[in-house]
Design a protein around this motif. Structure first.
Motif, PDB file in Angstrom:
ATOM      1  N   GLU A 175     -30.221   5.802  45.680  1.00  0.00           N
ATOM      2  CA  GLU A 175     -30.391   6.884  44.945  1.00  0.00           C
ATOM      3  C   GLU A 175     -29.572   8.328  44.770  1.00  0.00           C
TER       4      GLU A 175
ATOM      5  N   TYR B 150     -26.250   7.810  42.720  1.00  0.00           N
ATOM      6  CA  TYR B 150     -26.185   7.865  41.316  1.00  0.00           C
ATOM      7  C   TYR B 150     -25.910   9.495  40.936  1.00  0.00           C
TER       8      TYR B 150
ATOM      9  N   HIS C 185     -33.874   6.765  36.215  1.00  0.00           N
ATOM     10  CA  HIS C 185     -33.225   5.370  36.819  1.00  0.00           C
ATOM     11  C   HIS C 185     -33.980   4.431  35.752  1.00  0.00           C
TER      12      HIS C 185
ATOM     13  N   SER D  53     -19.489   5.983  33.492  1.00  0.00           N
ATOM     14  CA  SER D  53     -20.225   7.388  32.912  1.00  0.00           C
ATOM     15  C   SER D  53     -19.484   7.649  31.684  1.00  0.00           C
TER      16      SER D  53
ATOM     17  N   LEU E  62     -25.276   6.396  32.542  1.00  0.00           N
ATOM     18  CA  LEU E  62     -24.290   5.497  33.235  1.00  0.00           C
ATOM     19  C   LEU E  62     -24.660   4.130  32.590  1.00  0.00           C
TER      20      LEU E  62
ATOM     21  N   ALA F 210     -28.754   4.464  33.849  1.00  0.00           N
ATOM     22  CA  ALA F 210     -29.581   5.705  34.308  1.00  0.00           C
ATOM     23  C   ALA F 210     -28.785   6.901  33.371  1.00  0.00           C
TER      24      ALA F 210
END
Length: 496
Positions: free
Chosen positions: A365, A368, A405, A417, A435, A445
């Motif tokens: 997590e 990200y 997400h 990104s 992303l 994401a």
């Protein structure tokens, strides 16, 4: 000249390959001569490991990778180089011959270093016509991660050569330390030899196995040495009275018959087989390449931890990494406007590295957020908020974030990104990052951020200067023509 413009590596084995990778990833073109029939494969595997390690080591913008050329002759390899690194096998006669050939073919201003781990530079430079520009430059494996280089001059080496070598190593993230007097094995290998000699006796006498011995090192003083070395560690052990108390308390131990440093263990066939068998068992079936990758991941973790030491200033090798990254950020910026601001700005290209994944092989997590943070940083550099700007006392701070997400990024996956500016005023910058899976363009994401322009010394929001604000608003105006991205303005828990 304080930077290496072109390097030549003579020999591409474990150490030579490490030098090649270090130079290439610093953006330096490298010409290589190695008559080994599989030199290209061996060097390629080392470079591949180095690239994986650097992807974990830093998010700073590396320069474009240097060009690698394998040459048919030594003369061709060294012709245009200003740093020549010799890394041929550790035989005095062989090295003398190779160094004399390098010396005859190199540019007059080229520096010539030898990766020898113990031969004296005076002996090595004996047959050179220009010995003043020769020195030992002894690195540690893996050269592309461990930054230290022992620099040792011979009787005919000039002081200017040593100083030039130190200056040229710094821009590639390495620390050159000058060893004041030449002695066999220099400093590092003398220390290692003492430990190695004791270790062999402990195995020979069945005190412990090789795995137990390694555990003693890696779970105890090895961790201390990684960040503070020997003398500073013992200074702390002396308590408030420091080193003098430590020496007074433990000095008498030196006279006790604890050590076998003056004895040489007989490395007969039986002991070699004993150590070899225990080492095979310890490896548990892992190949050398697998062990190298594990080693690199561990070293990256240690270096990253040390980078945050001393209250964020960095400590030891971590401080050196921090300074190297600062130079990369400074050299990687400079853009004033994107080529095409009429679409979301593709600002970050990367791969999901082993250090980024959980036990399922999926990106964790917090990574990200790291990628989205890197995207914001790239946007800021684009509008003029670079390292110099931040050091002068102003920056943009992220004050609010919302991440969604939508998919899963997996180990080894290429991702990128893109950024769209939703709005901007004198103090606020509202951005939306997306992303993508680079291969399929699938959205993995999204992140929506609000940033405030601040005076970091005063600790409050202030208007951005006209130069920065003008660049921000030019992009924002172009992005205002784009469709509002799906998901913009959502809050946590909102139904789709």
């Amino acid at each position: 000249m304080t930077k290496i413009s072109k390097a030549a590596c003579i020999g591409g084995g474990v150490i030579g390959g490490g030098w090649i990778a270090r130079f290439l990833l610093a953006g330096i073109n490298v010409d290589v001569f190695d008559p080994h029939p599989e030199a290209s494969r061996i060097v390629g595997e080392v470079i591949a490991n180095a690239e994986k390690a650097y992807a974990m080591l830093t998010g700073a913008p590396l320069p474009p990778r240097g060009r690698l050329t394998f040459c048919e002759t030594l003369v061709e390899a060294v012709a245009d180089a200003d740093w020549i690194q010799e890394s041929v096998p550790e035989r005095l006669g062989l090295k003398r011959g190779v160094l004399a050939e390098i010396d005859a073919a190199a540019r007059p201003d080229a520096l010539i270093g030898s990766s020898t781990s113990g031969l004296l530079p005076t002996d090595l430079q004996r047959d050179m016509r220009h010995p003043e520009r020769f020195f030992v430059s002894h690195p540690y494996n893996p050269v592309y991660l461990l930054p230290l280089v022992e620099l040792v001059g011979g009787e005919k080496t000039s002081a200017a050569t040593i100083q030039a070598a130190i200056a040229r190593l710094a821009p590639i993230g390495m620390k050159g330390v000058h060893i004041a007097k030449e002695i066999e094995a220099f400093v590092g290998d003398r220390l290692l030899e003492a430990l190695w000699r004791e270790a062999l006796w402990l195995i020979h006498d069945d005190i412990c196995t090789v795995e137990t011995l390694d555990d003693v090192i890696r779970y105890s003083f090895g961790l201390r040495w990684a960040q503070m070395g020997l003398f500073q560690t013992y200074r702390i052990a002396g308590g408030e009275s420091g080193m003098r108390h430590f020496l007074a308390q433990f000095g008498p131990c030196l006279a006790w018959p604890w050590t076998k440093l003056t004895d040489v263990v007989d490395l007969d066939d039986a002991l070699i087989e004993k150590i070899g068998g225990q080492s095979d068992e310890q490896a548990g079936g892992l190949s050398i390449r697998e062990l190298e990758r594990i080693r690199d991941e561990n070293l990256v973790g240690i270096l990253q931890a040390l980078k945050g030491g001393d209250g964020g200033k960095g400590w030891g090798a971590g401080k050196l990494l921090k300074e190297f990254e600062q130079s990369l950020w400074a050299n990687g910026g400079g853009e004033t406007m994107p080529a095409d601001p009429s679409k979301p700005l593709r600002l970050v290209e990367t791969k999901v590295s082993p250090a980024w994944v959980d036990y399922n092989g999926h990106m964790t997590e917090h990574r990200y957020l790291q990628v989205f943070g890197d995207t914001s940083d790239a946007l800021l550099r684009l509008v003029g908020v670079d390292l110099a700007y931040v050091e002068a006392g102003h920056s943009y701070y992220t004050v609010e974030s919302h991440i969604r997400h939508l998919g899963e990024a997996k180990l080894g996956q290429a991702i990128h990104s893109a950024c769209q500016i939703l709005s901007a005023d004198e103090k606020r910058l509202h951005v939306f990052h997306t992303l993508h899976d680079t291969a399929t363009a699938e959205v993995i994401a999204t992140a929506e951020h609000m940033l405030l322009h601040v005076d970091s010394k005063a600790g409050k929001a202030v208007p951005a200067p006209a130069a920065v604000l003008g660049r921000v608003k030019a992009i924002a105006a172009a992005h205002a023509e784009l469709v509002l991205p799906e998901g913009a303005g959502r809050h946590v828990g909102q139904r789709r």
